[in-house]
Design an enzyme around this catalytic site. Structure first.
Site, PDB file in Angstrom:
ATOM      1  N   LYS A 158       4.569   8.865   8.881  1.00  0.00           N
ATOM      2  CA  LYS A 158       4.354   8.220  10.180  1.00  0.00           C
ATOM      3  C   LYS A 158       5.370   8.663  11.249  1.00  0.00           C
ATOM      4  O   LYS A 158       5.212   9.754  11.786  1.00  0.00           O
ATOM      5  CB  LYS A 158       4.265   6.706  10.003  1.00  0.00           C
ATOM      6  N   TYR A 184       0.856  -1.180   0.000  1.00  0.00           N
ATOM      7  CA  TYR A 184       0.000   0.000   0.000  1.00  0.00           C
ATOM      8  C   TYR A 184       0.892   1.230   0.000  1.00  0.00           C
ATOM      9  O   TYR A 184       1.839   1.319   0.788  1.00  0.00           O
ATOM     10  CB  TYR A 184      -0.901  -0.005   1.234  1.00  0.00           C
ATOM     11  N   ASP A 187       9.352   2.807  -0.384  1.00  0.00           N
ATOM     12  CA  ASP A 187       8.323   3.476   0.397  1.00  0.00           C
ATOM     13  C   ASP A 187       8.525   3.076   1.863  1.00  0.00           C
ATOM     14  O   ASP A 187       8.095   2.002   2.292  1.00  0.00           O
ATOM     15  CB  ASP A 187       6.931   3.085  -0.105  1.00  0.00           C
TER      16      ASP A 187
HETATM   17  C1  LIG Z   1       0.606   4.641   5.717  1.00  0.00           C
HETATM   18  C2  LIG Z   1       1.335   4.404   4.474  1.00  0.00           C
HETATM   19  C3  LIG Z   1       1.200   5.256   3.365  1.00  0.00           C
HETATM   20  C4  LIG Z   1       0.196   6.360   3.307  1.00  0.00           C
HETATM   21  O1  LIG Z   1       0.424   7.346   4.243  1.00  0.00           O
HETATM   22  P1  LIG Z   1      -0.793   8.355   4.613  1.00  0.00           P
HETATM   23  O2  LIG Z   1      -0.145   9.337   5.530  1.00  0.00           O
HETATM   24  O3  LIG Z   1      -1.842   7.494   5.263  1.00  0.00           O
HETATM   25  O4  LIG Z   1      -1.265   8.951   3.351  1.00  0.00           O
HETATM   26  C5  LIG Z   1       2.023   5.046   2.278  1.00  0.00           C
HETATM   27  N1  LIG Z   1       2.904   4.045   2.263  1.00  0.00           N
HETATM   28  C6  LIG Z   1       3.051   3.198   3.295  1.00  0.00           C
HETATM   29  C7  LIG Z   1       4.083   2.117   3.222  1.00  0.00           C
HETATM   30  C8  LIG Z   1       2.266   3.338   4.425  1.00  0.00           C
HETATM   31  O5  LIG Z   1       2.396   2.474   5.437  1.00  0.00           O
END
Ligand SMILES: *Cc1c(COP(=O)(O)O)cnc(C)c1O
Length: 421
Positions: A267, A144, A239
């Site tokens: 995060k 994701y 990511d």
């Molecule tokens: C949470 C997450 C996202 C998206 O971040 P948001 O701040 O919710 O838009 C993208 N990539 C990874 C790997 C994530 O865990």
């Protein structure tokens, strides 16, 4: 356990907010029951509107590596309240945060701050396309990367939880720029490059997947991606929105010894406030406006509140590297000796109990899990004062504020569940 207030708030919420929540998985759809409305958090604990207290393993879905209301973060936020919450002009803190990220993650030669992980991956992808002059992207099933149009193909997190493979509202032409391949398969990537190599701008991956539950890369997999992308002139994007500063101060790339071309963070770098970042090679990032022609902007980008919270968080982690060893030891204790029929995947302080015999190495094997049994487990743990993600396909997060007693209580509740069912 009393839930009257959460129930009435949820009913009320559904009248003005779609599904009653501002992000899908919060609604408890796949496990049933009423989502708990949270009133406050302290350290490892959250308290809901009915006064129930839980040991929290969601941690706001990853950011709260030091627990709720960590004193340094609260102190930093108080300081910002004295000076102003947003200027739309550069501030010293943004420079310090970019420098601190580069120090921790050397591949981040230059950083651009944005407001969410979604924005970070969307922008990184644009940078990759602008730099290479190519349009296609390879992503992996179950990973994701936020709700970016072209990346919502076979995505994890809420898409996996709600069993949605493609979403309404994404033009077919956008989805067609994405090639979704099985996670942990090198041959699938080689075949895709053999067919479309000269059109592929980037391979984007969660270097340790967390959004189909925790699924670490197999030995040699990330190195193979590094080699293949380099050979074909495509960029490798890690990511690390979830893994950055969580699995190690230098992120998953430091553990696996891989230097991606671009990375995204979010995060943990916000300490619980909305911030994210993308960056990497200076020759690529120098193409971003106003230095170059690839446009990306943001009214609240580099917001002083979020930057101050993030700086407080990262400075504390830098000063206390022993935190990672403690997280590792406590998470390992919690994950030890899974019962038959349960597969535990773990990377540092992120882990998932998959209700399947396993091994779980990608979405095909993750989705073999018995989600009905997970729902029972989830509610059992909730009743015993342990708040886990309301979905089989999410990682649990340990924070530095989780005590030995928290771990013992949690392990005891788990044991009791497995003895009785
Ligand atoms: C949470 C997450 C996202 C998206 O971040 P948001 O701040 O919710 O838009 C993208 N990539 C990874 C790997 C994530 O865990």
């Amino acid at each position: 356990m009393k839930t009257a207030r959460s129930e009435s708030l949820f009913e009320r919420s559904k009248r003005s907010i779609p599904g009653g929540v501002n992000s899908p998985v919060r609604a408890f759809r796949s496990v049933g029951g009423v989502p708990r409305f949270i009133r406050r958090g302290d350290g490892s604990r959250i308290v809901d509107e009915d006064g129930n207290s839980y040991i929290d393993y969601v941690g706001s879905w990853g950011p709260l590596l030091l627990g709720h209301r960590f004193p340094d973060v609260i102190e930093a936020l108080r300081g910002v309240l004295e000076t102003g919450t947003s200027f739309g002009a550069p501030t010293e803190g943004e420079v310090e945060l970019a420098e601190l990220i580069r120090e921790a993650v050397p591949s981040m030669e230059m950083t651009r701050l944005v407001n969410s992980g979604t924005e970070a991956t969307m922008s990184a992808l644009r940078a990759a396309r602008g730099f290479t002059g190519r349009d296609l992207t390879i992503k992996f099933e179950g990973c994701y990367h936020g709700h970016v149009d072209s990346l919502l193909v076979k995505a994890g997190s809420g898409m996996a939880t709600l069993a949605i493979t493609d979403t309404v509202g994404v033009p077919a032409a956008f989805a067609a720029t994405t090639i979704a391949l099985p996670f942990n398969s090198i041959s699938a990537v080689e075949e895709a490059f053999a067919r479309h190599g000269h059109q592929i701008a980037a391979v984007i991956i969660e270097p340790i997947a967390g959004n189909m539950g925790c699924v670490p890369p197999l030995a040699g997999y990330l190195q193979a991606l590094r080699d293949i992308t380099a050979r074909h002139g495509a960029l490798l994007i890690f990511d690390e929105v979830m893994t950055g500063f969580r699995v190690a101060f230098g992120g998953a790339q430091s553990i696996h010894g891989i230097r991606p071309d671009l990375s995204t963070f979010g995060k943990v770098i916000g300490g619980g406030l909305p911030i994210a970042a993308y960056g990497g090679r200076a020759d690529i990032m120098s193409r971003i406006a106003p230095a170059g022609p690839i446009y990306q902007a943001g009214t609240l980008s580099g917001n002083p509140m979020a930057v101050a919270a993030g700086l407080a968080m990262l400075r504390h982690l830098k000063a206390h590297p022993e935190i990672y060893a403690q997280l590792e030891a406590r998470a390992a204790a919690l994950c030890a000796n899974p019962p038959a029929g349960v597969t535990v995947n773990r990377a540092g302080s992120m882990f998932t109990l998959f209700f399947t015999g396993g091994p779980v190495t990608g979405w095909d094997t993750a989705k073999e899990s018995d989600t009905a049994r997970y729902a029972k487990f989830f509610h059992w743990m909730l009743e015993h004062g342990v708040y886990l993600a309301p979905s089989q396909f999410e990682a649990a997060f340990l924070s530095a504020s989780h005590s030995e007693e928290d771990i013992a209580h949690t392990a005891g509740a788990m044991r009791a569940f497995f003895e009785q069912t």
